[in-house]
Design an enzyme around this catalytic site. Structure first.
Site, short mmCIF file in Angstrom:
data_model
loop_
_atom_site.label_atom_id
_atom_site.label_comp_id
_atom_site.label_asym_id
_atom_site.label_seq_id
_atom_site.Cartn_x
_atom_site.Cartn_y
_atom_site.Cartn_z
N SER A 1 40.55 -7.05 7.64
CA SER A 1 40.58 -8.51 7.56
C SER A 1 41.97 -9.04 7.85
O SER A 1 42.13 -10.09 8.50
CB SER A 1 40.09 -8.99 6.18
OG SER A 1 41.07 -8.79 5.17
N LYS A 2 42.98 -8.32 7.39
CA LYS A 2 44.35 -8.79 7.60
C LYS A 2 44.83 -8.51 9.03
O LYS A 2 45.63 -9.28 9.57
CB LYS A 2 45.28 -8.15 6.57
CG LYS A 2 44.99 -8.60 5.13
CD LYS A 2 45.09 -10.11 4.97
CE LYS A 2 44.91 -10.56 3.53
NZ LYS A 2 45.02 -12.02 3.38
N VAL B 1 38.45 -2.01 4.65
CA VAL B 1 37.86 -3.34 4.83
C VAL B 1 38.93 -4.42 4.70
O VAL B 1 39.06 -5.30 5.56
CB VAL B 1 36.73 -3.56 3.81
CG1 VAL B 1 36.11 -4.94 3.99
CG2 VAL B 1 35.67 -2.47 3.94
N TYR B 2 39.71 -4.34 3.65
CA TYR B 2 40.78 -5.32 3.43
C TYR B 2 41.78 -5.30 4.58
O TYR B 2 42.14 -6.36 5.12
CB TYR B 2 41.48 -5.02 2.11
CG TYR B 2 42.64 -5.94 1.80
CD1 TYR B 2 42.42 -7.25 1.37
CD2 TYR B 2 43.95 -5.50 1.96
CE1 TYR B 2 43.48 -8.09 1.09
CE2 TYR B 2 45.02 -6.34 1.67
CZ TYR B 2 44.78 -7.63 1.23
OH TYR B 2 45.84 -8.46 0.96
N ALA B 3 42.22 -4.11 4.96
CA ALA B 3 43.20 -4.02 6.04
C ALA B 3 42.65 -4.61 7.33
O ALA B 3 43.36 -5.30 8.06
CB ALA B 3 43.62 -2.56 6.25
#
Length: 242
Positions: free
Chosen positions: A156-157, A152-154
Site C-alpha cells: 500500500s505504501k 500487504v502494508y508495504a
C-alpha cells in the site's frame, strides 16, 4: 512573536492519535488553525478542549464513501480555506500473507491508498485556484524496502509513494507542493499487529521513533521557502537495521 504557520489553515486526517495527533499539535504550536478529521469523536473533543477554537473537530469515517467525499467541503465550510492538507489516516496489516484476513486487506488498501487519492483529488482544485498549498502524505520506510513481515502494508505504501511522486510533478507549476514523510517504526497503535518478539526486540534496542519526532520533520517540510520542495523524507531510528 510571529510563528511559522501563523494565519495558515491545516487539515489533518487520522488526527485523534499517533502521527496525526502529533502533527496537529505541532502545527497548532506553530500558529496554524487545524481541522482535525477522525472518527474518534471523544478524542477530537479532548483535543479541542486543550487547544480551544484553533482546533476545528470534524468527525468523519473515511471508509464511508459519502463521509470521505464530504471532508474537503466540510473543512472549507468550517475554516474558509486549506493551506495544508496532511493525508495521514491509515491502518496496518502485518505478518505472513497467508495468515491475513481478506476483509482486513480490503479495509487497509481502501484507507491507505484509495482514501488518500480521493482526499488529495478533492483538495487540489482549491489549492490550484489559490496558486499555493502543501500536501503531505504519511508514507513509510516500508515504501522503500520490501519489508519481509508486512507484504500487504508495504504494498500500500509503495503504491502511495508512486502517487506522491507523480502528482507532485503535475501540480508544482500551480504553486502546490506535494511531499511524503516515510518514517521507520513509530510508537503508535499501528504496531499492535507486529510480531511481539520483533516489537520487544526493537523497544529494548531503542529502535523506535516517537510520533513527535515525525511531526517535527513535517513542520520542517512545511516551513521551507516556497521555492523549495522537500519532496521525500525517509527517517528511521539509528539503531533500526533492516
Amino acid at each position: 512573536m510571529t510563528k511559522a504557520l501563523d494565519g495558515k489553515v491545516a487539515v489533518v486526517t487520522g488526527a485523534a492519535s499517533g502521527i496525526g495527533l502529533a502533527s496537529a499539535e505541532a502545527m497548532l504550536a506553530a500558529g496554524a488553525r487545524v481541522v482535525t478529521a477522525d472518527r474518534d469523536e471523544a478524542a477530537l473533543k479532548a483535543l479541542h478542549a486543550r487547544h480551544g477554537d484553533a482546533v476545528v473537530p470534524l468527525v468523519v469515517d473515511l471508509l464511508d464513501p459519502a463521509d470521505c467525499a464530504s471532508l474537503v467541503p466540510r473543512a472549507l465550510s468550517a475554516a474558509g480555506r486549506i493551506d495544508v492538507f496532511h493525508a495521514n489516516a491509515g491502518t496496518y496489516v502485518g505478518g505472513d500473507l497467508v495468515d491475513a484476513d481478506a476483509a482486513a486487506i480490503d479495509r487497509m488498501l481502501t484507507l491507505n491508498v484509495n482514501v488518500v487519492m480521493k482526499n488529495v483529488h478533492d483538495v487540489l482544485p482549491h489549492m490550484i485556484a489559490r496558486k499555493t498549498g502543501d500536501v503531505i502524505v504519511t508514507s513509510s520506510l516500508a515504501a522503500h524496502y520490501p519489508t519481509p513481515w508486512e507484504p500487504v502494508y508495504a504494498s500500500s505504501k509503495w503504491a502511495i509513494n508512486a502517487f506522491v511522486q507523480i502528482v507532485r510533478r503535475q501540480v508544482f507549476k500551480h504553486g502546490v507542493r506535494v511531499g511524503a514523510i516515510s518514517p521507520g517504526p513509530v510508537i503508535t497503535g499501528l504496531l499492535a499487529d507486529w510480531p511481539q518478539d520483533k516489537l520487544q526486540e526493537l523497544k529494548a534496542q531503542g529502535s523506535l521513533l516517537e510520533a513527535s519526532e515525525v511531526a517535527e520533520v513535517i513542520l520542517f517540510m512545511l516551513t521551507r521557502p516556497r521555492g523549495m520542495t522537500i519532496r521525500d523524507v525517509v527517517m528511521m531510528p539509528t539503531n533500526f537495521d533492516l
